[in-house]
Design a protein around this motif. Structure first.
Motif, PDB file in Angstrom:
ATOM      1  N   THR A   1       2.343  -6.921 -50.540  1.00 30.45           N
ATOM      2  CA  THR A   1       1.325  -7.843 -50.050  1.00 30.45           C
ATOM      3  C   THR A   1       0.009  -7.464 -50.715  1.00 30.45           C
ATOM      4  OG1 THR A   1       2.481  -7.647 -48.002  1.00 30.45           O
ATOM      5  CG2 THR A   1       0.391  -8.808 -47.916  1.00 30.45           C
ATOM      6  N   PRO A   2      -0.754  -8.421 -51.170  1.00 25.43           N
ATOM      7  CA  PRO A   2      -1.943  -8.055 -51.935  1.00 25.43           C
ATOM      8  C   PRO A   2      -3.018  -7.387 -51.077  1.00 25.43           C
ATOM      9  CG  PRO A   2      -1.862 -10.417 -51.528  1.00 25.43           C
ATOM     10  CD  PRO A   2      -0.577  -9.867 -51.037  1.00 25.43           C
ATOM     11  N   PRO A   3      -3.477  -6.219 -51.506  1.00 23.35           N
ATOM     12  CA  PRO A   3      -4.623  -5.650 -50.809  1.00 23.35           C
ATOM     13  C   PRO A   3      -5.893  -6.213 -51.453  1.00 23.35           C
ATOM     14  CG  PRO A   3      -3.647  -4.057 -52.318  1.00 23.35           C
ATOM     15  CD  PRO A   3      -3.004  -5.378 -52.587  1.00 23.35           C
ATOM     16  N   ASN A   4      -6.386  -7.310 -50.913  1.00 23.03           N
ATOM     17  CA  ASN A   4      -7.616  -7.917 -51.418  1.00 23.03           C
ATOM     18  C   ASN A   4      -7.643  -8.133 -52.926  1.00 23.03           C
ATOM     19  OD1 ASN A   4      -8.618  -7.928 -48.818  1.00 23.03           O
ATOM     20  ND2 ASN A   4      -9.355  -5.823 -49.049  1.00 23.03           N
ATOM     21  N   LEU A   5      -6.879  -9.074 -53.357  1.00 21.90           N
ATOM     22  CA  LEU A   5      -6.902  -9.413 -54.777  1.00 21.90           C
ATOM     23  C   LEU A   5      -8.293  -9.872 -55.183  1.00 21.90           C
ATOM     24  CD1 LEU A   5      -3.603 -11.451 -55.227  1.00 21.90           C
ATOM     25  CD2 LEU A   5      -4.057  -9.115 -55.939  1.00 21.90           C
ATOM     26  N   LYS A   6      -8.635  -9.608 -56.429  1.00 24.86           N
ATOM     27  CA  LYS A   6      -9.941 -10.054 -56.933  1.00 24.86           C
ATOM     28  C   LYS A   6      -9.706 -11.227 -57.886  1.00 24.86           C
ATOM     29  CE  LYS A   6     -12.287  -5.624 -56.601  1.00 24.86           C
ATOM     30  NZ  LYS A   6     -11.149  -4.669 -56.651  1.00 24.86           N
ATOM     31  N   TYR A   7     -10.582 -12.225 -57.759  1.00 23.84           N
ATOM     32  CA  TYR A   7     -10.384 -13.471 -58.495  1.00 23.84           C
ATOM     33  C   TYR A   7     -11.508 -13.712 -59.502  1.00 23.84           C
ATOM     34  CZ  TYR A   7      -7.034 -14.312 -54.800  1.00 23.84           C
ATOM     35  OH  TYR A   7      -5.989 -14.186 -53.942  1.00 23.84           O
ATOM     36  N   ALA A   8     -11.111 -14.223 -60.661  1.00 26.60           N
ATOM     37  CA  ALA A   8     -12.114 -14.656 -61.654  1.00 26.60           C
ATOM     38  C   ALA A   8     -11.791 -16.088 -62.056  1.00 26.60           C
ATOM     39  CB  ALA A   8     -12.085 -13.751 -62.876  1.00 26.60           C
ATOM     40  N   LEU A   9     -12.844 -16.849 -62.300  1.00 26.07           N
ATOM     41  CA  LEU A   9     -12.687 -18.250 -62.691  1.00 26.07           C
ATOM     42  C   LEU A   9     -13.355 -18.461 -64.036  1.00 26.07           C
ATOM     43  CD1 LEU A   9     -12.011 -21.249 -61.867  1.00 26.07           C
ATOM     44  CD2 LEU A   9     -14.296 -21.326 -60.866  1.00 26.07           C
ATOM     45  N   ILE A  10     -12.609 -19.027 -64.977  1.00 29.69           N
ATOM     46  CA  ILE A  10     -13.147 -19.295 -66.311  1.00 29.69           C
ATOM     47  C   ILE A  10     -13.365 -20.797 -66.458  1.00 29.69           C
ATOM     48  CG2 ILE A  10     -12.728 -19.072 -68.805  1.00 29.69           C
ATOM     49  CD1 ILE A  10     -12.708 -16.350 -67.597  1.00 29.69           C
TER      50      ILE A  10
ATOM     51  N   ILE B   1     -12.693  -8.121 -66.182  1.00 30.66           N
ATOM     52  CA  ILE B   1     -12.117  -6.770 -66.267  1.00 30.66           C
ATOM     53  C   ILE B   1     -11.578  -6.278 -64.921  1.00 30.66           C
ATOM     54  CG2 ILE B   1     -14.303  -5.450 -66.016  1.00 30.66           C
ATOM     55  CD1 ILE B   1     -12.608  -3.985 -68.622  1.00 30.66           C
ATOM     56  N   ASN B   2     -12.286  -6.585 -63.849  1.00 32.00           N
ATOM     57  CA  ASN B   2     -11.852  -6.098 -62.536  1.00 32.00           C
ATOM     58  C   ASN B   2     -11.023  -7.108 -61.748  1.00 32.00           C
ATOM     59  OD1 ASN B   2     -13.002  -3.523 -62.631  1.00 32.00           O
ATOM     60  ND2 ASN B   2     -15.040  -4.438 -62.303  1.00 32.00           N
ATOM     61  N   ALA B   3     -10.751  -8.245 -62.361  1.00 32.30           N
ATOM     62  CA  ALA B   3     -10.018  -9.290 -61.623  1.00 32.30           C
ATOM     63  C   ALA B   3      -8.514  -9.056 -61.706  1.00 32.30           C
ATOM     64  CB  ALA B   3     -10.359 -10.650 -62.204  1.00 32.30           C
ATOM     65  N   ASP B   4      -7.820  -9.396 -60.630  1.00 30.85           N
ATOM     66  CA  ASP B   4      -6.352  -9.369 -60.635  1.00 30.85           C
ATOM     67  C   ASP B   4      -5.819 -10.732 -61.053  1.00 30.85           C
ATOM     68  OD1 ASP B   4      -6.063  -6.730 -59.213  1.00 30.85           O
ATOM     69  OD2 ASP B   4      -7.234  -7.870 -57.743  1.00 30.85           O
ATOM     70  N   VAL B   5      -6.499 -11.771 -60.550  1.00 33.52           N
ATOM     71  CA  VAL B   5      -6.053 -13.138 -60.804  1.00 33.52           C
ATOM     72  C   VAL B   5      -7.138 -13.845 -61.615  1.00 33.52           C
ATOM     73  CG1 VAL B   5      -5.328 -15.317 -59.764  1.00 33.52           C
ATOM     74  CG2 VAL B   5      -4.851 -13.151 -58.581  1.00 33.52           C
ATOM     75  N   VAL B   6      -6.770 -14.338 -62.782  1.00 32.28           N
ATOM     76  CA  VAL B   6      -7.741 -15.060 -63.614  1.00 32.28           C
ATOM     77  C   VAL B   6      -7.336 -16.533 -63.655  1.00 32.28           C
ATOM     78  CG1 VAL B   6      -8.763 -15.277 -65.912  1.00 32.28           C
ATOM     79  CG2 VAL B   6      -8.215 -13.017 -64.990  1.00 32.28           C
ATOM     80  N   MET B   7      -8.238 -17.375 -63.170  1.00 30.26           N
ATOM     81  CA  MET B   7      -7.945 -18.813 -63.102  1.00 30.26           C
ATOM     82  C   MET B   7      -8.625 -19.503 -64.276  1.00 30.26           C
ATOM     83  SD  MET B   7      -8.364 -19.422 -59.040  1.00 30.26           S
ATOM     84  CE  MET B   7     -10.001 -18.764 -58.929  1.00 30.26           C
ATOM     85  N   LEU B   8      -7.831 -20.194 -65.062  1.00 33.94           N
ATOM     86  CA  LEU B   8      -8.353 -20.844 -66.274  1.00 33.94           C
ATOM     87  C   LEU B   8      -8.603 -22.325 -65.999  1.00 33.94           C
ATOM     88  CD1 LEU B   8      -5.928 -19.263 -68.900  1.00 33.94           C
ATOM     89  CD2 LEU B   8      -8.262 -18.529 -68.335  1.00 33.94           C
TER      90      LEU B   8
ATOM     91  N   LEU C   1      -6.301 -10.621 -71.235  1.00 29.48           N
ATOM     92  CA  LEU C   1      -5.648 -11.181 -70.043  1.00 29.48           C
ATOM     93  C   LEU C   1      -4.220 -10.682 -69.860  1.00 29.48           C
ATOM     94  CD1 LEU C   1      -6.866 -14.892 -70.016  1.00 29.48           C
ATOM     95  CD2 LEU C   1      -7.740 -12.959 -68.779  1.00 29.48           C
ATOM     96  N   GLN C   2      -3.788  -9.767 -70.722  1.00 28.10           N
ATOM     97  CA  GLN C   2      -2.366  -9.420 -70.695  1.00 28.10           C
ATOM     98  C   GLN C   2      -1.926  -8.644 -69.458  1.00 28.10           C
ATOM     99  OE1 GLN C   2      -0.384 -11.200 -72.574  1.00 28.10           O
ATOM    100  NE2 GLN C   2      -2.381 -12.010 -73.137  1.00 28.10           N
ATOM    101  N   ASN C   3      -2.846  -7.997 -68.754  1.00 28.58           N
ATOM    102  CA  ASN C   3      -2.398  -7.308 -67.526  1.00 28.58           C
ATOM    103  C   ASN C   3      -2.957  -7.980 -66.278  1.00 28.58           C
ATOM    104  OD1 ASN C   3      -4.972  -6.617 -67.884  1.00 28.58           O
ATOM    105  ND2 ASN C   3      -4.734  -4.444 -67.391  1.00 28.58           N
ATOM    106  N   LYS C   4      -3.124  -9.290 -66.367  1.00 33.96           N
ATOM    107  CA  LYS C   4      -3.647 -10.061 -65.220  1.00 33.96           C
ATOM    108  C   LYS C   4      -2.623 -11.094 -64.802  1.00 33.96           C
ATOM    109  CE  LYS C   4      -7.760  -8.271 -66.073  1.00 33.96           C
ATOM    110  NZ  LYS C   4      -8.279  -7.212 -65.194  1.00 33.96           N
ATOM    111  N   MET C   5      -2.761 -11.554 -63.572  1.00 33.89           N
ATOM    112  CA  MET C   5      -2.031 -12.753 -63.164  1.00 33.89           C
ATOM    113  C   MET C   5      -2.864 -13.917 -63.661  1.00 33.89           C
ATOM    114  SD  MET C   5       0.691 -12.366 -61.306  1.00 33.89           S
ATOM    115  CE  MET C   5       0.957 -13.571 -60.048  1.00 33.89           C
ATOM    116  N   VAL C   6      -2.300 -14.746 -64.493  1.00 30.83           N
ATOM    117  CA  VAL C   6      -3.078 -15.850 -65.077  1.00 30.83           C
ATOM    118  C   VAL C   6      -2.582 -17.177 -64.497  1.00 30.83           C
ATOM    119  CG1 VAL C   6      -3.782 -16.973 -67.222  1.00 30.83           C
ATOM    120  CG2 VAL C   6      -3.427 -14.504 -67.170  1.00 30.83           C
ATOM    121  N   VAL C   7      -3.529 -17.993 -64.062  1.00 32.10           N
ATOM    122  CA  VAL C   7      -3.197 -19.287 -63.467  1.00 32.10           C
ATOM    123  C   VAL C   7      -3.934 -20.370 -64.246  1.00 32.10           C
ATOM    124  CG1 VAL C   7      -3.402 -20.694 -61.371  1.00 32.10           C
ATOM    125  CG2 VAL C   7      -2.939 -18.248 -61.183  1.00 32.10           C
ATOM    126  N   HIS C   8      -3.225 -21.470 -64.555  1.00 27.73           N
ATOM    127  CA  HIS C   8      -3.902 -22.625 -65.162  1.00 27.73           C
ATOM    128  C   HIS C   8      -3.646 -23.860 -64.309  1.00 27.73           C
ATOM    129  CE1 HIS C   8      -0.449 -24.907 -66.700  1.00 27.73           C
ATOM    130  NE2 HIS C   8       0.146 -23.736 -66.773  1.00 27.73           N
TER     131      HIS C   8
END
Ligand SMILES: NC(=O)c1ccc[n+]([C@@H]2O[C@H](COP(=O)([O-])OP(=O)(O)OC[C@H]3O[C@@H](n4cnc5c(N)ncnc54)[C@H](OP(=O)(O)O)[C@@H]3O)[C@@H](O)[C@H]2O)c1
Length: 263
Positions: A28-37, A73-80, A96-103
């Protein structure tokens, strides 16, 4: 790495996310961090939705003039939320290779990024607070929605990669065809008739409701009654609106065929 159990858990969780497409994270995610591009239409609405939900979000767009890496850099989930054409180069970028990437592209499928398509149109104007959670998401099969976005209450449906283009084409027909027709009719109401196009709204809303509820009975008017005299008069009356006249003629022919032989 600290030996603090919480930090260890977070670290292991992120490790678990690496090469994540098709693999549901175990923890279960312990407070995932999100980034939006991006800073276009969808990005503005997503930013607004995250702020309504009280979820911290770091953002970056090429207009900011700041290094992108600082944001992600500190995000777990990167939203494109960038143009479809720009997605591939972002998804394959080493940062972005070690991130969860969402489009959010409805018709595209990538092996190493999750697709999450909001079945909605996003105008430059932000929507009411309560509206956002009603927007349905159509997501790549297997996307661990509850893990990635546990705060979203939106209705979610999964789709197979092979169906995405058809899904997107149909959504486009549903959203854009009627809208373009309405705009032409609105102009003729306001101009040629001198009637405010606003007065069409109750009827249009009702037609939409009737259609969604009972598609078989949606077709009304002279076409349903096969009143060819009135249909011919309509064609004549529309002659000063060539585009509408052409569409009206093609539409009548198509709808009559459909009534004879429903598909
Ligand atoms: N709008 C909708 O109704 C809607 C609905 C569902 C899904 N979507 C999806 O959402 C995504 C974004 O669409 P949108 O409508 O928000 O598009 P948009 O308003 O045109 O915005 C596109 C954004 O992408 C940025 N961008 C484009 N190429 C870039 C690059 N090479 N590097 C960095 N940034 C780049 C643009 O930056 P600049 O401003 O600097 O050009 C802008 O911020 C798309 O995948 C689309 O299919 C949109």
């Amino acid at each position: 790495l600290s030996h603090d159990p919480k930090a260890m858990e977070a670290h292991n969780y992120r490790k678990d996310l690496i090469h994540r497409k098709g693999q549901v994270p175990r923890m279960t995610p312990p407070n995932l961090k999100y980034a939006l591009i991006g800073s276009g239409r969808l990005a503005s609405h997503l930013k607004h939705y995250f702020s309504i939900l009280g979820i911290p979000l770091s953002t970056w767009s090429r207009r900011d003039g700041t290094p992108r890496l600082e944001t992600i850099i500190n995000a777990d989930v990167v939203m494109l939320a960038v143009s479809d054409q720009a997605l591939e180069s972002f998804i394959n970028h080493p940062d972005l290779q070690n991130k969860m990437v969402v489009h959010f592209a409805g018709s595209l499928y990538f092996e190493n990024a999750w697709g999450l398509h909001p079945l909605m149109t996003f105008s430059p104007r932000l929507y009411d607070k309560s509206f956002y959670k009603t927007i349905p998401f159509v997501v790549d099969r297997g996307l661990p929605m509850k893990t990635l976005f546990p705060f979203f209450e939106n209705p979610v449906s999964e789709i197979e990669p092979a169906q995405k283009t058809l899904y997107h084409a149909l959504s486009n027909v549903a959203a854009n065809f009627p809208a373009l027709l309405w705009v032409q009719v609105f102009k003729a109401f306001d101009g040629a008739l001198g009637l405010s196009h606003q007065m069409l709204q109750p009827m249009l809303t009702q037609i939409l409701e009737n259609t969604v509820r009972d598609e078989e009975k949606a077709l009304a008017g002279p076409l349903r009654r096969k009143d060819f005299e009135t249909l011919a008069k309509h064609e004549k009356a529309l002659s000063s609106f060539p585009a509408l006249a052409e569409i009206n003629k093609a539409w009548n022919e198509w709808a009559l065929k459909l009534m004879e032989k429903p598909q």
